[in-house]
Design a protein around this motif. Structure first.
Motif, PDB file in Angstrom:
ATOM      1  N   LYS A  11       0.840  -1.202   0.000  1.00  0.00           N
ATOM      2  CA  LYS A  11       0.000   0.000   0.000  1.00  0.00           C
ATOM      3  C   LYS A  11       0.869   1.243   0.000  1.00  0.00           C
ATOM      4  CE  LYS A  11      -3.463  -2.650   0.517  1.00  0.00           C
ATOM      5  NZ  LYS A  11      -4.358  -2.877  -0.615  1.00  0.00           N
ATOM      6  N   ARG A  34       5.779   3.026   7.330  1.00  0.00           N
ATOM      7  CA  ARG A  34       4.512   2.452   7.789  1.00  0.00           C
ATOM      8  C   ARG A  34       4.684   0.980   8.131  1.00  0.00           C
ATOM      9  NH1 ARG A  34      -0.966   4.288   5.099  1.00  0.00           N
ATOM     10  NH2 ARG A  34      -0.720   6.528   5.219  1.00  0.00           N
ATOM     11  N   ILE A  38       1.399   1.105  10.803  1.00  0.00           N
ATOM     12  CA  ILE A  38       0.322   2.109  10.864  1.00  0.00           C
ATOM     13  C   ILE A  38      -0.504   2.046   9.570  1.00  0.00           C
ATOM     14  CG2 ILE A  38      -0.194   4.571  11.181  1.00  0.00           C
ATOM     15  CD1 ILE A  38       2.819   4.758  12.161  1.00  0.00           C
ATOM     16  N   TYR A  39      -1.621   1.380   9.633  1.00  0.00           N
ATOM     17  CA  TYR A  39      -2.470   1.221   8.457  1.00  0.00           C
ATOM     18  C   TYR A  39      -3.931   1.198   8.870  1.00  0.00           C
ATOM     19  CZ  TYR A  39       1.559  -0.163   5.696  1.00  0.00           C
ATOM     20  OH  TYR A  39       2.755  -0.180   5.046  1.00  0.00           O
ATOM     21  N   PRO A  40      -4.844   1.583   7.967  1.00  0.00           N
ATOM     22  CA  PRO A  40      -6.262   1.436   8.263  1.00  0.00           C
ATOM     23  C   PRO A  40      -6.617  -0.040   8.446  1.00  0.00           C
ATOM     24  CG  PRO A  40      -5.925   2.734   6.266  1.00  0.00           C
ATOM     25  CD  PRO A  40      -4.601   2.167   6.655  1.00  0.00           C
ATOM     26  N   LYS A  41      -7.657  -0.266   9.249  1.00  0.00           N
ATOM     27  CA  LYS A  41      -8.101  -1.630   9.544  1.00  0.00           C
ATOM     28  C   LYS A  41      -8.438  -2.408   8.268  1.00  0.00           C
ATOM     29  CE  LYS A  41     -11.333  -4.006  12.524  1.00  0.00           C
ATOM     30  NZ  LYS A  41     -12.567  -3.897  13.305  1.00  0.00           N
ATOM     31  N   GLU A  42      -9.037  -1.705   7.328  1.00  0.00           N
ATOM     32  CA  GLU A  42      -9.446  -2.325   6.064  1.00  0.00           C
ATOM     33  C   GLU A  42      -8.229  -2.927   5.337  1.00  0.00           C
ATOM     34  OE1 GLU A  42     -11.638   0.490   3.645  1.00  0.00           O
ATOM     35  OE2 GLU A  42     -10.774  -0.523   1.880  1.00  0.00           O
ATOM     36  N   ASP A  43      -7.125  -2.168   5.341  1.00  0.00           N
ATOM     37  CA  ASP A  43      -5.906  -2.659   4.703  1.00  0.00           C
ATOM     38  C   ASP A  43      -5.369  -3.885   5.443  1.00  0.00           C
ATOM     39  OD1 ASP A  43      -6.070  -0.678   2.869  1.00  0.00           O
ATOM     40  OD2 ASP A  43      -4.403   0.521   3.649  1.00  0.00           O
ATOM     41  N   LYS A  44      -5.490  -3.850   6.763  1.00  0.00           N
ATOM     42  CA  LYS A  44      -4.992  -4.996   7.547  1.00  0.00           C
ATOM     43  C   LYS A  44      -5.801  -6.252   7.243  1.00  0.00           C
ATOM     44  CE  LYS A  44      -2.858  -2.395  11.247  1.00  0.00           C
ATOM     45  NZ  LYS A  44      -2.757  -2.075  12.654  1.00  0.00           N
TER      46      LYS A  44
END
Ligand code: ADP
Ligand code: ADP
Length: 237
Positions: free
Chosen positions: A104, A112, A117-123
């Motif tokens: 991403k 990152r 540090i990433y949005p939950k959706e990306d995780k």
């Protein structure tokens, strides 16, 4: 669709590594490129995402002239194309999931990835990609604690998380033992079938190429010397 039309490539020192390549690859094909070391396999693969420039002929991907792409267009184009290397290219001192998340926002990815540090959706998307290659249980393990085969699967998951249309794999199993190499080839085959992602894979093990790919392209001294279904390869290429 990937289309090479009379493509040649000379390196700056004058060496002609590709000679009059004509090759059409449809979306969803699984093509193994075989040939001896130095034949031009890697050069061929790397022209597709413009890691190398061609010097003659034309190369299009879905109608886009690859050599005309500039700046942001080129970056956007490259995001549709996953690249896998022999050496996995993981950040080994961070967790597996963070390596997958590196697909991403490439510009920020390194920092990152280190901090996760990433949005939950990306995780969730990253976990899904790890699940597809069968190593979901390794998501929170440090990458350097995995075997070579598992590391290559992480690299594959990282590429899948980027939702590619095409995956280019440059000798992805060359540094793996024979059993693990088969497992990784099986992963490529499954991803190709289930997700309809075009796969182009360089490999010097002819037997693995025949067993897993659906089409084989043989290269010698920068020229195509064979192109046909894997099931019909009989003589030595
Ligand atoms: P393969 O992947 O089949 O081993 P490569 O595509 O890496 O082959 O290389 C094809 C040929 O091009 C080789 O003879 C190699 O030495 C030559 N070559 C590769 N990179 C360069 C370069 N940057 N400059 C000049 N020649 C190169
Ligand atoms: P690998 O074993 O990882 O495939 P290569 O033999 O392809 O490594 O070469 C590594 C680097 O050296 C690449 O950047 C390639 O382009 C460059 N290279 C390879 N052959 C030549 C050559 N004959 N002249 C100049 N650069 C070369």
């Amino acid at each position: 669709m990937i289309e090479f039309n009379h493509v040649s490539k000379k390196y700056p020192n004058g060496f002609e590594a590709l000679k009059d390549i004509n090759l059409t690859i449809e979306q969803g094909e699984f093509v193994a490129i075989i040939g001896l070391s130095g034949a031009g396999k890697s050069t061929l693969l790397r022209t597709i995402n413009r890691m190398h420039d061609i010097t003659e002929g034309s190369l299009t991907v879905d109608g886009t002239d690859v050599m005309q792409l500039r700046g942001g267009e080129l970056r956007g184009f490259r995001r549709k194309i996953g690249m896998i290397f022999q050496s996995f290219n993981l950040v080994t001192r961070t967790r597996v999931i963070n390596n997958v998340l590196m697909s991403k926002v490439p510009e920020l990815s390194f920092f990152r990835a280190l901090f996760g540090i990433y949005p939950k959706e990306d995780k969730l998307n990253a976990l899904e990609a790890l699940d597809k290659v069968g190593i979901l249980d390794k998501a929170f393990v440090r990458a350097d604690q995995l075997s070579g085969g598992q590391q290559q699967r992480v690299a594959l998951a990282r590429t899948l998380a980027q939702n590619p249309q095409i995956i280019l794999a440059d000798e992805p199993v060359a540094s793996l033992d024979p059993v693990t190499a088969k497992q990784v080839m099986g992963d490529f085959q499954r991803i190709n079938k289930e997700m309809n992602i075009t796969i182009l894979l360089n490999i010097h093990h002819v037997d693995l190429a025949l067993q897993y790919a659906s089409r084989v392209v043989g290269i010698r001294s920068g020229a195509i010397v064979y192109d046909g279904p894997a099931s019909e390869v009989t003589e030595e290429i």
